[in-house]
Each structure stands twice: as C-alpha cells, then as structure tokens.
Enzyme design. Structure first.
Site, PDB file in Angstrom:
ATOM      1  N   LYS A  83       0.816  -1.218   0.000  1.00 44.83           N
ATOM      2  CA  LYS A  83       0.000   0.000   0.000  1.00 44.83           C
ATOM      3  C   LYS A  83       0.849   1.268   0.000  1.00 44.83           C
ATOM      4  O   LYS A  83       0.398   2.300  -0.477  1.00 44.83           O
ATOM      5  CB  LYS A  83      -1.054  -0.004   1.098  1.00 44.83           C
ATOM      6  CG  LYS A  83      -0.574   0.053   2.512  1.00 44.83           C
ATOM      7  CD  LYS A  83      -1.784  -0.093   3.443  1.00 44.83           C
ATOM      8  CE  LYS A  83      -1.391  -0.454   4.840  1.00 44.83           C
ATOM      9  NZ  LYS A  83      -0.543   0.505   5.549  1.00 44.83           N
ATOM     10  N   ARG A 141      -7.182   1.619  12.628  1.00 44.58           N
ATOM     11  CA  ARG A 141      -6.716   0.259  12.895  1.00 44.58           C
ATOM     12  C   ARG A 141      -7.761  -0.565  13.624  1.00 44.58           C
ATOM     13  O   ARG A 141      -7.670  -1.785  13.656  1.00 44.58           O
ATOM     14  CB  ARG A 141      -5.463   0.297  13.772  1.00 44.58           C
ATOM     15  CG  ARG A 141      -4.293   0.863  13.018  1.00 44.58           C
ATOM     16  CD  ARG A 141      -2.982   0.269  13.436  1.00 44.58           C
ATOM     17  NE  ARG A 141      -1.979   0.697  12.464  1.00 44.58           N
ATOM     18  CZ  ARG A 141      -0.792   1.168  12.758  1.00 44.58           C
ATOM     19  NH1 ARG A 141      -0.421   1.209  14.013  1.00 44.58           N
ATOM     20  NH2 ARG A 141       0.032   1.548  11.818  1.00 44.58           N
ATOM     21  N   ARG A 174      13.445 -10.148   1.388  1.00 43.99           N
ATOM     22  CA  ARG A 174      14.181  -8.886   1.264  1.00 43.99           C
ATOM     23  C   ARG A 174      15.687  -9.127   1.293  1.00 43.99           C
ATOM     24  O   ARG A 174      16.198  -9.720   2.225  1.00 43.99           O
ATOM     25  CB  ARG A 174      13.815  -7.947   2.412  1.00 43.99           C
ATOM     26  CG  ARG A 174      12.461  -7.339   2.197  1.00 43.99           C
ATOM     27  CD  ARG A 174      12.056  -6.442   3.325  1.00 43.99           C
ATOM     28  NE  ARG A 174      10.705  -5.943   3.067  1.00 43.99           N
ATOM     29  CZ  ARG A 174       9.978  -5.263   3.925  1.00 43.99           C
ATOM     30  NH1 ARG A 174      10.469  -4.979   5.110  1.00 43.99           N
ATOM     31  NH2 ARG A 174       8.778  -4.846   3.608  1.00 43.99           N
ATOM     32  N   ARG A 201      19.222  -9.738   5.318  1.00 40.95           N
ATOM     33  CA  ARG A 201      19.628  -9.221   6.608  1.00 40.95           C
ATOM     34  C   ARG A 201      18.518  -9.487   7.607  1.00 40.95           C
ATOM     35  O   ARG A 201      17.546  -8.756   7.672  1.00 40.95           O
ATOM     36  CB  ARG A 201      19.903  -7.732   6.466  1.00 40.95           C
ATOM     37  CG  ARG A 201      20.796  -7.147   7.531  1.00 40.95           C
ATOM     38  CD  ARG A 201      20.844  -5.665   7.355  1.00 40.95           C
ATOM     39  NE  ARG A 201      19.507  -5.126   7.156  1.00 40.95           N
ATOM     40  CZ  ARG A 201      19.255  -3.890   6.774  1.00 40.95           C
ATOM     41  NH1 ARG A 201      20.216  -3.073   6.499  1.00 40.95           N
ATOM     42  NH2 ARG A 201      18.014  -3.467   6.647  1.00 40.95           N
ATOM     43  N   ARG A 237       3.124  -6.999  13.754  1.00 38.66           N
ATOM     44  CA  ARG A 237       2.178  -6.051  13.171  1.00 38.66           C
ATOM     45  C   ARG A 237       1.230  -6.748  12.193  1.00 38.66           C
ATOM     46  O   ARG A 237       0.064  -6.391  12.091  1.00 38.66           O
ATOM     47  CB  ARG A 237       2.918  -4.891  12.506  1.00 38.66           C
ATOM     48  CG  ARG A 237       3.423  -3.878  13.547  1.00 38.66           C
ATOM     49  CD  ARG A 237       4.246  -2.774  12.924  1.00 38.66           C
ATOM     50  NE  ARG A 237       3.592  -2.212  11.756  1.00 38.66           N
ATOM     51  CZ  ARG A 237       4.240  -1.658  10.737  1.00 38.66           C
ATOM     52  NH1 ARG A 237       5.548  -1.598  10.737  1.00 38.66           N
ATOM     53  NH2 ARG A 237       3.579  -1.167   9.727  1.00 38.66           N
TER      54      ARG A 237
END
Ligand SMILES: [Zn+2]
Length: 212
Positions: free
Chosen positions: A13, A87, A126, A160, A171
């Site tokens: 997003k 939220r 990542r 990493r 989260r």
C-alpha cells in the site's frame, strides 16, 4: 473525497499511496509519519506520546486521534488518503466524526487482500546489496539477473535478518486480529473495494483507479 487504504505491512500500500499522490494529488496522511514527526519535535505532546509508546500503547491512541484530527483540519481542502488509520473499530468511528466535522466525504475504502503466509515470504525475501545498499525483494522486486545487483553489478546480495522482522510479524498478526474486521464495517456501508494485493504493482494500481 477521501480514501482509506486498509492493509497489513508489506502488502504494497505504500507503493500505491505514492502513485496516487503523484498521479492525482492526494494528501497522504500516514499516522505513523505523524507520530514520528511529533516525537521528533520534542513537543509536550510528542514527549507524552513517546512515553506512552515506550510503556506499551495505553493512552497513545488518544494522542494519535488528536494528531489525526489536527492534520485533517489542516488539509481539509484536499482529498486525503488515509494510510495506517483506522486500525480498530473505535478509530473508524472517530474518523467518521472527524471527516464529518471537516465537511469531507469518505468516498472509498480499499482493502489490500493478501494472506499472512505471502507477507512472511515477502519479508523474508528482502535482500540488500552489500556493496551499494540497493534493496531488492526476491518475491516482488528481484534483480534482473539472479544474484547480481542492478545498480552496481556487485554480486553480494544478502538477506539481513533483524529485529525488524519480528516487529513486522507482530504487526501482521495484529492487523489480521484487529484491523481486518473493519472490512465488514465498510462493506456494509457500500464503500469497500477489495483489491488483489498479490497482483503486480501496475495491476493493483489499475484495480484502484477503476474504482475511484
Ligand atoms: Zn549494488
């Protein structure tokens, strides 16, 4: 005419927000950014916020609401894109009252549909170039040639693992527990669009633009 992006971390997003801001001039209201800015100014409110966050959130929610309200008032001439807020249900209700007070209209809510497993894969995918720091994602944004950095041609791309991973996982979990139920809240109002967030970036943009 305001929009909301509802979606877990790593759902894309952020990328889509940047595109809407650039293409249509939305004001990007990220409560995460507001909080970071306020804490950085070391204002009374900022210090209180920092304390709340460090102690574990109680009270922080009220201050975040206050920051949000102020920022909406400051940008009420613009179309606002809400990112990272609401939220929870009580925040969704608070947002309704703020939007109404500023004579705005909540036009559409986009729910970025993607499951937790896919998000974990993205986070774990990542990699960073050891030579120039360029960031890739083996799932969503791989280098053109496997194992070779597009920017500098170096071939030391490494994953990493850090604390950040753990925070992101938490989260993601709280998104599915606390935020995902808002989908029904906006569905009942007839302003929800579910986008397939597993699709490539351009396809996600198209789904959003078509529903604007
Ligand atoms: Zn590089």
């Amino acid at each position: 005419m305001h929009l909301i992006f509802l979606g877990p971390p790593a759902c894309g997003k952020g990328t889509q927000s940047a595109i809407l801001v650039q293409k249509y001039g939305y004001y990007h209201l990220s409560t995460g950014d507001l909080v970071r800015k306020e804490v950085a100014t070391k204002s009374e409110l900022g210090c209180k916020l920092k304390m709340c966050i460090e102690k574990g959130a109680l009270g922080a929610s009220e201050i975040v609401n206050e920051l949000l309200k102020k920022d909406v008032e400051n940008h009420k001439q613009m179309s606002i894109l809400f990112d990272g807020y609401p939220r929870k249900l009580d925040q969704a209700e608070f947002l309704d009252s703020v939007v109404e007070l500023s004579d705005g209209v909540l036009k559409r809510v986009f729910y970025f549909d993607i499951d937790a497993d896919e998000l974990y894969k993205r986070i774990l995918g990542r990699v960073t170039c050891n030579d120039c720091g360029a960031v890739y994602n083996l799932q969503t944004k791989p280098p053109k040639e496997e194992g070779v950095c597009d920017s500098c041609g170096g071939c030391r791309l490494t994953r990493r693992g850090d604390d950040n991973e753990e925070i992101l996982k938490n989260r993601i979990q709280s998104f599915f527990e606390e935020t995902a139920p808002l989908k029904d809240f906006y569905l009942k109002r007839g302003i929800l669009t579910v986008v397939n967030a597993r699709a490539p970036v351009e396809v996600v943009t198209e789904q959003i633009v078509n529903a604007l």
